[in-house]
Design an enzyme around this catalytic site. Structure first.
Site, PDB file in Angstrom:
ATOM      1  N   ASP A  53      56.729  89.551  62.346  1.00 23.29           N
ATOM      2  CA  ASP A  53      58.168  89.337  62.538  1.00 23.29           C
ATOM      3  C   ASP A  53      58.894  89.412  61.188  1.00 23.29           C
ATOM      4  O   ASP A  53      60.121  89.296  61.130  1.00 23.29           O
ATOM      5  CB  ASP A  53      58.458  88.037  63.291  1.00 23.29           C
ATOM      6  CG  ASP A  53      57.901  86.815  62.599  1.00 23.29           C
ATOM      7  OD1 ASP A  53      57.251  86.943  61.541  1.00 23.29           O
ATOM      8  OD2 ASP A  53      58.115  85.697  63.126  1.00 23.29           O
ATOM      9  N   SER A  54      58.133  89.674  60.106  1.00 20.20           N
ATOM     10  CA  SER A  54      58.753  90.018  58.817  1.00 20.20           C
ATOM     11  C   SER A  54      59.550  91.318  58.955  1.00 20.20           C
ATOM     12  O   SER A  54      60.335  91.656  58.070  1.00 20.20           O
ATOM     13  CB  SER A  54      57.692  90.152  57.724  1.00 20.20           C
ATOM     14  OG  SER A  54      56.628  90.978  58.154  1.00 20.20           O
ATOM     15  N   LYS A 107      50.025  86.901  67.687  1.00 23.00           N
ATOM     16  CA  LYS A 107      49.926  85.834  66.687  1.00 23.00           C
ATOM     17  C   LYS A 107      51.045  84.826  66.922  1.00 23.00           C
ATOM     18  O   LYS A 107      52.177  85.213  67.179  1.00 23.00           O
ATOM     19  CB  LYS A 107      49.993  86.406  65.270  1.00 23.00           C
ATOM     20  CG  LYS A 107      50.022  85.324  64.175  1.00 23.00           C
ATOM     21  CD  LYS A 107      49.689  85.883  62.795  1.00 23.00           C
ATOM     22  CE  LYS A 107      50.837  86.488  62.062  1.00 23.00           C
ATOM     23  NZ  LYS A 107      51.973  85.577  61.769  1.00 23.00           N
ATOM     24  N   GLU A 117      52.729  81.000  65.323  1.00 27.60           N
ATOM     25  CA  GLU A 117      52.756  80.057  64.205  1.00 27.60           C
ATOM     26  C   GLU A 117      52.651  78.625  64.732  1.00 27.60           C
ATOM     27  O   GLU A 117      53.269  78.288  65.737  1.00 27.60           O
ATOM     28  CB  GLU A 117      54.078  80.206  63.426  1.00 27.60           C
ATOM     29  CG  GLU A 117      54.209  81.541  62.729  1.00 27.60           C
ATOM     30  CD  GLU A 117      55.492  81.666  61.915  1.00 27.60           C
ATOM     31  OE1 GLU A 117      56.234  80.666  61.771  1.00 27.60           O
ATOM     32  OE2 GLU A 117      55.749  82.770  61.411  1.00 27.60           O
ATOM     33  N   GLU A 127      48.958  80.780  55.054  1.00 28.35           N
ATOM     34  CA  GLU A 127      49.982  81.294  54.138  1.00 28.35           C
ATOM     35  C   GLU A 127      50.357  80.251  53.089  1.00 28.35           C
ATOM     36  O   GLU A 127      50.730  79.123  53.418  1.00 28.35           O
ATOM     37  CB  GLU A 127      51.229  81.724  54.938  1.00 28.35           C
ATOM     38  CG  GLU A 127      52.307  82.311  54.047  1.00 28.35           C
ATOM     39  CD  GLU A 127      53.378  83.101  54.796  1.00 28.35           C
ATOM     40  OE1 GLU A 127      53.236  83.334  56.010  1.00 28.35           O
ATOM     41  OE2 GLU A 127      54.357  83.505  54.149  1.00 28.35           O
ATOM     42  N   ASP A 150      53.269  89.623  66.247  1.00 24.51           N
ATOM     43  CA  ASP A 150      53.848  88.279  66.207  1.00 24.51           C
ATOM     44  C   ASP A 150      54.681  88.003  67.455  1.00 24.51           C
ATOM     45  O   ASP A 150      55.526  88.824  67.837  1.00 24.51           O
ATOM     46  CB  ASP A 150      54.789  88.147  65.002  1.00 24.51           C
ATOM     47  CG  ASP A 150      54.089  87.601  63.772  1.00 24.51           C
ATOM     48  OD1 ASP A 150      53.092  86.858  63.921  1.00 24.51           O
ATOM     49  OD2 ASP A 150      54.543  87.909  62.656  1.00 24.51           O
TER      50      ASP A 150
HETATM   51  O1  KIV Z   1      55.367  88.387  59.681  1.00 22.36           O
HETATM   52  C1  KIV Z   1      54.516  88.590  58.798  1.00 22.36           C
HETATM   53  O2  KIV Z   1      54.563  89.586  58.060  1.00 22.36           O
HETATM   54  C2  KIV Z   1      53.446  87.601  58.624  1.00 22.36           C
HETATM   55  C3  KIV Z   1      52.560  87.759  57.431  1.00 22.36           C
HETATM   56  C4  KIV Z   1      53.257  87.320  56.213  1.00 22.36           C
HETATM   57  C5  KIV Z   1      51.279  87.056  57.620  1.00 22.36           C
HETATM   58  O3  KIV Z   1      53.335  86.719  59.405  1.00 22.36           O
END
Ligand code: KIV
Length: 273
Positions: A53-54, A122, A124, A191, A92
């Site tokens: 989600d980056s 994924k 969090e 992280e 994510d």
């Molecule tokens: O969203 C992302 O890029 C991440 C990584 C930093 C692990 O969760």
């Protein structure tokens, strides 16, 4: 240990990752958000591609990961999947699509798997997402966890500093990691936490631990592709190793292109019909 277990397989699976941990072969993971980049890094031999989600930051220009939607994540993920044949593709679940509601978490995960063709999702969080992890797994969807600095909770913490430096935070993180393993996660991203703590967690757990700013004692590493290729100039945390300066390369190429047009050099005789 054979030279490279992961290189000998045509498709990286959660089972292969588990074998890599057992054999001590480090896992290499990068983010990707589009077909062309995913195709390059898959062919280059990356083990896991994270549709992070980056994307909210590096693709859409938002200050945090919170605004990105499930539909937008599915768009990025399906683009990536079309470019990948070997790497495990993890996506994510974006903010607001799973927190506090395991049924919603399952629905979000099913949409991602059905509409993008990805291999895993994924989430969090620690103990607070354990029921969601179990419910998603009950539908046969592999789940990766994410502990330490969890960007979707940035407004709760108010800062991106190193996490779990206090004893109580470290103890909580260790317990959460065990909880996620028991709930059935196939791997966990750690992280921005102290290297010693990350190494301890990696040695206590049977599943692979993938670090970003978590030192060398974990089972693998992940970076955001825009950061490691030097597309971002502004973001320079200590853990980031830049393998290229694409910002400068692209700027130089674009300036050459502009100059060639202005100087009537492009297109030349051979570049026209
Ligand atoms: O969203 C992302 O890029 C991440 C990584 C930093 C692990 O969760």
């Amino acid at each position: 240990m054979s030279a490279s277990l992961s290189r000998s397989v045509t498709k990286v699976t959660t089972h292969v990752l588990q074998e890599m941990k057992l054999k001590g072969e480090k896992i290499a993971m990068l983010t990707s958000y589009d077909y062309s980049m995913a195709r390059i890094i898959d062919k280059a031999g990356i083990d896991i591609i994270l549709v992070g989600d980056s994307a909210s930051n590096v693709m859409a220009g938002h200050a945090t990961t919170l605004p990105i939607t499930l539909d937008q994540m599915i768009y990025h993920a399906s683009s990536v999947v079309r470019g990948v044949s070997r790497a495990l593709v993890v996506v994510d679940l974006p903010f607001g699509t799973y927190q506090g509601n395991s049924k919603k978490a399952l629905q979000s995960a099913i949409r991602i798997m059905k509409e993008s063709g990805a291999d895993a999702v994924k989430l969090e969080g620690g103990r607070e997402i354990a029921d969601s992890v179990e419910r998603i797994l009950s539908a046969g969807i592999p789940v990766m966890g994410h502990l330490g600095l969890t960007p979707q909770s940035i407004h709760k913490f108010g800062t991106y500093v190193v996490r779990a430096t206090r004893k109580d935070e470290a103890e909580r993180l260790i317990t959460d990691a065990h909880t996620l393993e028991t709930a059935g996660c196939f791997a966990i991203v750690l992280e921005k936490i102290p290297a010693k703590l990350a190494g301890q967690v990696a040695s206590e757990l049977k599943i692979p631990l993938i670090g970003i700013g978590a030192g060398a004692g974990v089972d693998g590493q992940v970076l955001v592709i825009h950061d490691m290729l030097g597309i971002n100039q502004e973001f320079s945390p200590r853990f980031l190793r830049r393998y290229h300066n694409l910002y400068a390369e692209i700027t130089g190429s674009v300036q050459s292109y502009i100059n060639d047009i202005k100087n009537l050099d492009f297109p030349n005789e051979r570049e026209q019909y």
